[in-house]
Design a protein around this motif. Structure first.
Motif, PDB file in Angstrom:
ATOM      1  N   GLU B 107      73.188  11.908 -55.079  1.00  0.00           N
ATOM      2  CA  GLU B 107      72.720  10.635 -55.629  1.00  0.00           C
ATOM      3  C   GLU B 107      73.261   9.468 -54.804  1.00  0.00           C
ATOM      4  O   GLU B 107      72.553   8.503 -54.543  1.00  0.00           O
ATOM      5  CB  GLU B 107      73.143  10.502 -57.101  1.00  0.00           C
ATOM      6  CG  GLU B 107      72.225  11.294 -58.026  1.00  0.00           C
ATOM      7  CD  GLU B 107      72.905  11.639 -59.340  1.00  0.00           C
ATOM      8  OE1 GLU B 107      73.907  11.000 -59.683  1.00  0.00           O
ATOM      9  OE2 GLU B 107      72.429  12.575 -60.030  1.00  0.00           O
ATOM     10  N   SER B 108      74.511   9.575 -54.399  1.00  0.00           N
ATOM     11  CA  SER B 108      75.080   8.542 -53.530  1.00  0.00           C
ATOM     12  C   SER B 108      74.311   8.463 -52.225  1.00  0.00           C
ATOM     13  O   SER B 108      74.013   7.385 -51.720  1.00  0.00           O
ATOM     14  CB  SER B 108      76.535   8.863 -53.195  1.00  0.00           C
ATOM     15  OG  SER B 108      77.282   9.102 -54.352  1.00  0.00           O
ATOM     16  N   LEU B 109      73.991   9.631 -51.720  1.00  0.00           N
ATOM     17  CA  LEU B 109      73.271   9.696 -50.462  1.00  0.00           C
ATOM     18  C   LEU B 109      71.898   9.059 -50.610  1.00  0.00           C
ATOM     19  O   LEU B 109      71.422   8.339 -49.728  1.00  0.00           O
ATOM     20  CB  LEU B 109      73.139  11.162 -50.051  1.00  0.00           C
ATOM     21  CG  LEU B 109      73.041  11.484 -48.572  1.00  0.00           C
ATOM     22  CD1 LEU B 109      74.121  10.771 -47.781  1.00  0.00           C
ATOM     23  CD2 LEU B 109      73.120  12.986 -48.376  1.00  0.00           C
ATOM     24  N   ASP B 110      71.288   9.308 -51.729  1.00  0.00           N
ATOM     25  CA  ASP B 110      69.978   8.729 -51.996  1.00  0.00           C
ATOM     26  C   ASP B 110      70.066   7.212 -52.091  1.00  0.00           C
ATOM     27  O   ASP B 110      69.246   6.488 -51.538  1.00  0.00           O
ATOM     28  CB  ASP B 110      69.410   9.298 -53.290  1.00  0.00           C
ATOM     29  CG  ASP B 110      68.069   8.691 -53.615  1.00  0.00           C
ATOM     30  OD1 ASP B 110      67.159   8.837 -52.787  1.00  0.00           O
ATOM     31  OD2 ASP B 110      67.950   8.054 -54.667  1.00  0.00           O
ATOM     32  N   TRP B 112      72.216   5.360 -50.724  1.00  0.00           N
ATOM     33  CA  TRP B 112      72.427   4.854 -49.374  1.00  0.00           C
ATOM     34  C   TRP B 112      71.087   4.772 -48.640  1.00  0.00           C
ATOM     35  O   TRP B 112      70.792   3.787 -47.973  1.00  0.00           O
ATOM     36  CB  TRP B 112      73.393   5.757 -48.606  1.00  0.00           C
ATOM     37  CG  TRP B 112      73.606   5.296 -47.210  1.00  0.00           C
ATOM     38  CD1 TRP B 112      74.514   4.377 -46.780  1.00  0.00           C
ATOM     39  CD2 TRP B 112      72.880   5.696 -46.056  1.00  0.00           C
ATOM     40  NE1 TRP B 112      74.396   4.187 -45.432  1.00  0.00           N
ATOM     41  CE2 TRP B 112      73.398   4.982 -44.961  1.00  0.00           C
ATOM     42  CE3 TRP B 112      71.827   6.593 -45.835  1.00  0.00           C
ATOM     43  CZ2 TRP B 112      72.912   5.136 -43.669  1.00  0.00           C
ATOM     44  CZ3 TRP B 112      71.339   6.739 -44.559  1.00  0.00           C
ATOM     45  CH2 TRP B 112      71.879   6.018 -43.488  1.00  0.00           C
ATOM     46  N   GLY B 113      70.299   5.824 -48.785  1.00  0.00           N
ATOM     47  CA  GLY B 113      69.013   5.862 -48.118  1.00  0.00           C
ATOM     48  C   GLY B 113      68.112   4.706 -48.537  1.00  0.00           C
ATOM     49  O   GLY B 113      67.383   4.141 -47.726  1.00  0.00           O
ATOM     50  N   ASP B 114      68.167   4.364 -49.805  1.00  0.00           N
ATOM     51  CA  ASP B 114      67.351   3.257 -50.295  1.00  0.00           C
ATOM     52  C   ASP B 114      67.704   1.959 -49.578  1.00  0.00           C
ATOM     53  O   ASP B 114      66.846   1.152 -49.266  1.00  0.00           O
ATOM     54  CB  ASP B 114      67.577   3.067 -51.801  1.00  0.00           C
ATOM     55  CG  ASP B 114      66.807   4.099 -52.603  1.00  0.00           C
ATOM     56  OD1 ASP B 114      65.853   4.680 -52.051  1.00  0.00           O
ATOM     57  OD2 ASP B 114      67.174   4.316 -53.768  1.00  0.00           O
ATOM     58  N   TRP B 116      69.531   1.647 -46.601  1.00  0.00           N
ATOM     59  CA  TRP B 116      69.738   1.641 -45.155  1.00  0.00           C
ATOM     60  C   TRP B 116      68.787   2.504 -44.358  1.00  0.00           C
ATOM     61  O   TRP B 116      68.959   2.657 -43.151  1.00  0.00           O
ATOM     62  CB  TRP B 116      71.171   2.078 -44.842  1.00  0.00           C
ATOM     63  CG  TRP B 116      72.182   1.162 -45.425  1.00  0.00           C
ATOM     64  CD1 TRP B 116      72.778   1.271 -46.642  1.00  0.00           C
ATOM     65  CD2 TRP B 116      72.716  -0.018 -44.817  1.00  0.00           C
ATOM     66  NE1 TRP B 116      73.650   0.248 -46.833  1.00  0.00           N
ATOM     67  CE2 TRP B 116      73.637  -0.556 -45.728  1.00  0.00           C
ATOM     68  CE3 TRP B 116      72.508  -0.649 -43.590  1.00  0.00           C
ATOM     69  CZ2 TRP B 116      74.353  -1.720 -45.448  1.00  0.00           C
ATOM     70  CZ3 TRP B 116      73.219  -1.789 -43.308  1.00  0.00           C
ATOM     71  CH2 TRP B 116      74.126  -2.320 -44.234  1.00  0.00           C
ATOM     72  N   LEU B 117      67.848   3.098 -45.006  1.00  0.00           N
ATOM     73  CA  LEU B 117      66.967   3.976 -44.248  1.00  0.00           C
ATOM     74  C   LEU B 117      65.703   3.269 -43.807  1.00  0.00           C
ATOM     75  O   LEU B 117      65.043   2.640 -44.579  1.00  0.00           O
ATOM     76  CB  LEU B 117      66.629   5.217 -45.086  1.00  0.00           C
ATOM     77  CG  LEU B 117      66.637   6.524 -44.323  1.00  0.00           C
ATOM     78  CD1 LEU B 117      67.908   6.692 -43.542  1.00  0.00           C
ATOM     79  CD2 LEU B 117      66.401   7.664 -45.265  1.00  0.00           C
TER      80      LEU B 117
END
Lengths: 117, 117
Positions: B107-110, B112-114, B116-117
């Motif tokens: 979830e943290s990774l997601d 982050w993706g929102d 910075w991706l």
DNA sequence: CGGCATCCTTGGAGATACTG
DNA sequence: CAGTATCTCCAAGGATGCCG
């Protein structure tokens, strides 16, 4: 990738719902940083600015590997590099804003380790 | 049950693991799940129970790779496997409690993706 | 000290074919 | 359908050496 039915708009969507939503997003992140050494270096840099040989010691990576990993991470904008050319040359690495934003990921991982390692 | 010839993950702690064990256990986690396919499969299983070919399609892994990754993850206690031997044989995989506890990481990774991706 | 070049070994992983 | 068995290819990564 999976479309899911609309739902109540509380602050907290159901678990399943949310999971379906982020699965794809995560894959992109994994493609970028989901290798052992990248994760280890990024995690290590959470401690703050470090120089090359410092990272080499703390991560255990060879200079060849470390050099490439740092290059990749810098190119991808996760870290920044500050060089000092004077007397004993020095090269300092820090997390960029983008990289620093990954801290919650490692914190989650750390929390998981506390409970399950 | 036993991981076969190709990739065998020993339980022996590496130098790096030993050195950083008490400092932060993130490295230990990374050693266990910090490979591209393991992360992708774990992330994928957040959507819920899936069968072999389903995972094969959604992750894009070859059956050879998927088979080994699932074996490793099961052996390490991150996932559980339920088999049905009747008519069309079926094998279902789900996150174990231990594996499910990793959700916050993804979830943290997601998140982050929102950003910075 | 930082870090690129080179050599060399290992294993990660795809393609394909086969079995219960 | 759910794997296992090979064969093969290539990238990851360690060791070493050199250089500014």
């Amino acid at each position: 990738m999976v479309t899911k039915p609309p739902s109540e708009e509380t602050d907290e969507p159901t678990e399943v719902e949310r999971r379906n939503a982020d699965v794809c997003n995560v894959v992109g992140s994994i493609e970028m940083i989901g290798s052992k050494w990248k994760l280890i270096v990024l995690n290590d840099l959470r401690e703050g600015e470090k120089r090359f040989n410092e990272l080499k010691r703390s991560t255990g990576a060879s200079s060849y590997t470390l050099s490439r990993v740092l290059g990749d991470l810098e190119e991808a904008g996760f870290i920044e590099n500050r060089k000092e050319f004077e007397a004993p040359v020095a090269s300092y690495y820090t997390l960029s804003e983008r990289g620093d934003a990954l801290c919650p990921v490692f914190e989650s991982l750390d929390a998981w380790g506390d409970d399950w390692l």
